[in-house]
Design a protein around this motif. Structure first.
Motif, mmCIF file in Angstrom:
data_model
loop_
_atom_site.group_PDB
_atom_site.id
_atom_site.type_symbol
_atom_site.label_atom_id
_atom_site.label_comp_id
_atom_site.label_asym_id
_atom_site.label_seq_id
_atom_site.Cartn_x
_atom_site.Cartn_y
_atom_site.Cartn_z
ATOM 1 N N GLU A 55 0.829 -1.205 0.000
ATOM 2 C CA GLU A 55 0.000 0.000 0.000
ATOM 3 C C GLU A 55 0.865 1.258 0.000
ATOM 4 N N VAL A 56 2.002 1.211 0.693
ATOM 5 C CA VAL A 56 2.932 2.344 0.678
ATOM 6 C C VAL A 56 3.368 2.624 -0.756
ATOM 7 N N ASP A 57 3.779 1.574 -1.465
ATOM 8 C CA ASP A 57 4.238 1.745 -2.843
ATOM 9 C C ASP A 57 3.121 2.258 -3.753
ATOM 10 N N GLU A 58 1.879 1.803 -3.526
ATOM 11 C CA GLU A 58 0.752 2.267 -4.331
ATOM 12 C C GLU A 58 0.498 3.763 -4.131
ATOM 13 N N VAL A 59 0.532 4.227 -2.884
ATOM 14 C CA VAL A 59 0.301 5.649 -2.610
ATOM 15 C C VAL A 59 1.429 6.491 -3.210
ATOM 16 N N LEU A 60 2.659 6.030 -3.095
ATOM 17 C CA LEU A 60 3.777 6.774 -3.679
ATOM 18 C C LEU A 60 3.639 6.852 -5.202
ATOM 19 N N ALA A 61 3.158 5.788 -5.830
ATOM 20 C CA ALA A 61 2.933 5.806 -7.276
ATOM 21 C C ALA A 61 1.824 6.800 -7.643
ATOM 22 N N THR A 62 0.771 6.852 -6.827
ATOM 23 C CA THR A 62 -0.315 7.814 -7.062
ATOM 24 C C THR A 62 0.201 9.239 -6.938
ATOM 25 N N ALA A 63 1.020 9.486 -5.917
ATOM 26 C CA ALA A 63 1.595 10.825 -5.731
ATOM 27 C C ALA A 63 2.481 11.200 -6.912
ATOM 28 N N ARG A 64 3.273 10.256 -7.380
ATOM 29 C CA ARG A 64 4.142 10.523 -8.540
ATOM 30 C C ARG A 64 3.279 10.881 -9.758
ATOM 31 N N ALA A 65 2.205 10.136 -9.985
ATOM 32 C CA ALA A 65 1.317 10.403 -11.121
ATOM 33 C C ALA A 65 0.618 11.751 -10.975
ATOM 34 N N ALA A 66 0.411 12.187 -9.727
ATOM 35 C CA ALA A 66 -0.241 13.476 -9.472
ATOM 36 C C ALA A 66 0.712 14.648 -9.635
ATOM 37 N N GLY A 67 1.996 14.353 -9.853
ATOM 38 C CA GLY A 67 2.971 15.417 -10.051
ATOM 39 C C GLY A 67 3.802 15.746 -8.825
ATOM 40 N N ALA A 68 3.759 14.885 -7.806
ATOM 41 C CA ALA A 68 4.572 15.127 -6.608
ATOM 42 C C ALA A 68 6.038 15.220 -6.984
ATOM 43 N N ASP A 69 6.747 16.121 -6.305
ATOM 44 C CA ASP A 69 8.170 16.302 -6.578
ATOM 45 C C ASP A 69 8.837 16.848 -5.326
ATOM 46 N N PRO A 70 9.819 16.136 -4.796
ATOM 47 C CA PRO A 70 10.321 14.842 -5.256
ATOM 48 C C PRO A 70 9.464 13.704 -4.722
ATOM 49 N N VAL A 71 9.739 12.499 -5.230
ATOM 50 C CA VAL A 71 9.167 11.284 -4.656
ATOM 51 C C VAL A 71 10.335 10.371 -4.339
ATOM 52 N N HIS A 72 10.442 9.975 -3.082
ATOM 53 C CA HIS A 72 11.476 9.031 -2.657
ATOM 54 C C HIS A 72 10.791 7.691 -2.419
ATOM 55 N N ASP A 73 11.193 6.672 -3.175
ATOM 56 C CA ASP A 73 10.562 5.363 -3.085
ATOM 57 C C ASP A 73 10.653 4.789 -1.678
ATOM 58 N N GLY A 74 9.737 3.875 -1.382
ATOM 59 C CA GLY A 74 9.726 3.216 -0.088
ATOM 60 C C GLY A 74 10.966 2.368 0.113
ATOM 61 N N GLU A 75 11.406 2.321 1.357
ATOM 62 C CA GLU A 75 12.554 1.472 1.709
ATOM 63 C C GLU A 75 12.459 1.046 3.167
ATOM 64 N N GLN A 76 13.130 -0.058 3.476
ATOM 65 C CA GLN A 76 13.192 -0.537 4.857
ATOM 66 C C GLN A 76 13.953 0.489 5.685
ATOM 67 N N ARG A 77 13.436 0.788 6.862
ATOM 68 C CA ARG A 77 14.047 1.790 7.741
ATOM 69 C C ARG A 77 14.685 1.131 8.960
ATOM 70 N N ASP A 78 15.664 1.803 9.538
ATOM 71 C CA ASP A 78 16.354 1.303 10.727
ATOM 72 C C ASP A 78 15.402 1.079 11.894
ATOM 73 N N TRP A 79 14.298 1.816 11.939
ATOM 74 C CA TRP A 79 13.353 1.694 13.042
ATOM 75 C C TRP A 79 12.398 0.508 12.880
ATOM 76 N N GLY A 80 12.581 -0.276 11.796
ATOM 77 C CA GLY A 80 11.814 -1.509 11.634
ATOM 78 C C GLY A 80 10.644 -1.438 10.681
ATOM 79 N N GLY A 81 10.383 -0.283 10.133
ATOM 80 C CA GLY A 81 9.260 -0.137 9.210
ATOM 81 C C GLY A 81 9.718 0.074 7.790
ATOM 82 N N TYR A 82 8.798 0.529 6.970
ATOM 83 C CA TYR A 82 9.022 0.760 5.550
ATOM 84 C C TYR A 82 8.347 2.071 5.209
ATOM 85 N N SER A 83 9.079 2.989 4.573
ATOM 86 C CA SER A 83 8.460 4.271 4.243
ATOM 87 C C SER A 83 9.159 4.943 3.077
#
Length: 138
Positions: free
Chosen positions: A84-112
């Motif tokens: 779902e994170v990746d889907e929302v980021l793709a929607t934001a990119r299509a909407a013209g968001a700038d910048p968009v940083h793709d989701g990645e595993q974080r040191d705190w244990g999550g993905y963002s």
């Protein structure tokens, strides 16, 4: 005093661009739109995200600090899965968001990942498996 937030108000340079991004691009539904003044979107059961044209914001609240760098605030939208994170980021990119940083595993244990709106406000789109992250999932 109740422990809650009712409104988050952000000053924006171009209200029409903000409306185009959030309403037309991301598909959010406005609760109130006064051209040239304010756009309000219900963002939770008891939460309104308000975008206020800079002139009106400064007239009531005070002079806006300006300078280099990003705005020192992030807004976060937490989701139940990394997909779902990746889907929302793709929607934001299509909407013209700038910048968009793709989701990645974080040191705190999550993905963002992050995206910027037309005024540079950064949205964190996150999956947080910890109790604090799960607490905010509807």
């Amino acid at each position: 005093m109740d422990q809650r937030i009712s409104f988050i108000t952000l000053a924006v340079a171009d209200l029409d661009a903000t409306r185009a991004f959030y309403v037309d691009g991301l598909g959010w539904t406005p609760e109130l739109f006064v051209p040239g003044e304010v756009l309000m979107i219900k963002a939770g059961e008891h939460l309104v995200l308000s975008f206020w044209a800079e002139a009106g914001f400064e007239a009531e609240v005070g002079t806006i600090r300006r300078g280099a760098g990003i705005v020192p605030i992030t807004l976060s939208h937490n989701l139940a899965t990394t997909e779902e994170v990746d889907e929302v980021l793709a929607t934001a990119r299509a909407a013209g968001a700038d910048p968009v940083h793709d989701g990645e595993q974080r040191d705190w244990g999550g993905y963002s990942g992050y995206f910027g709106d037309p005024d540079g406000y950064r949205w964190e789109i996150a999956y947080n498996p910890q109790d604090i992250g799960q607490m905010v999932i509807p």
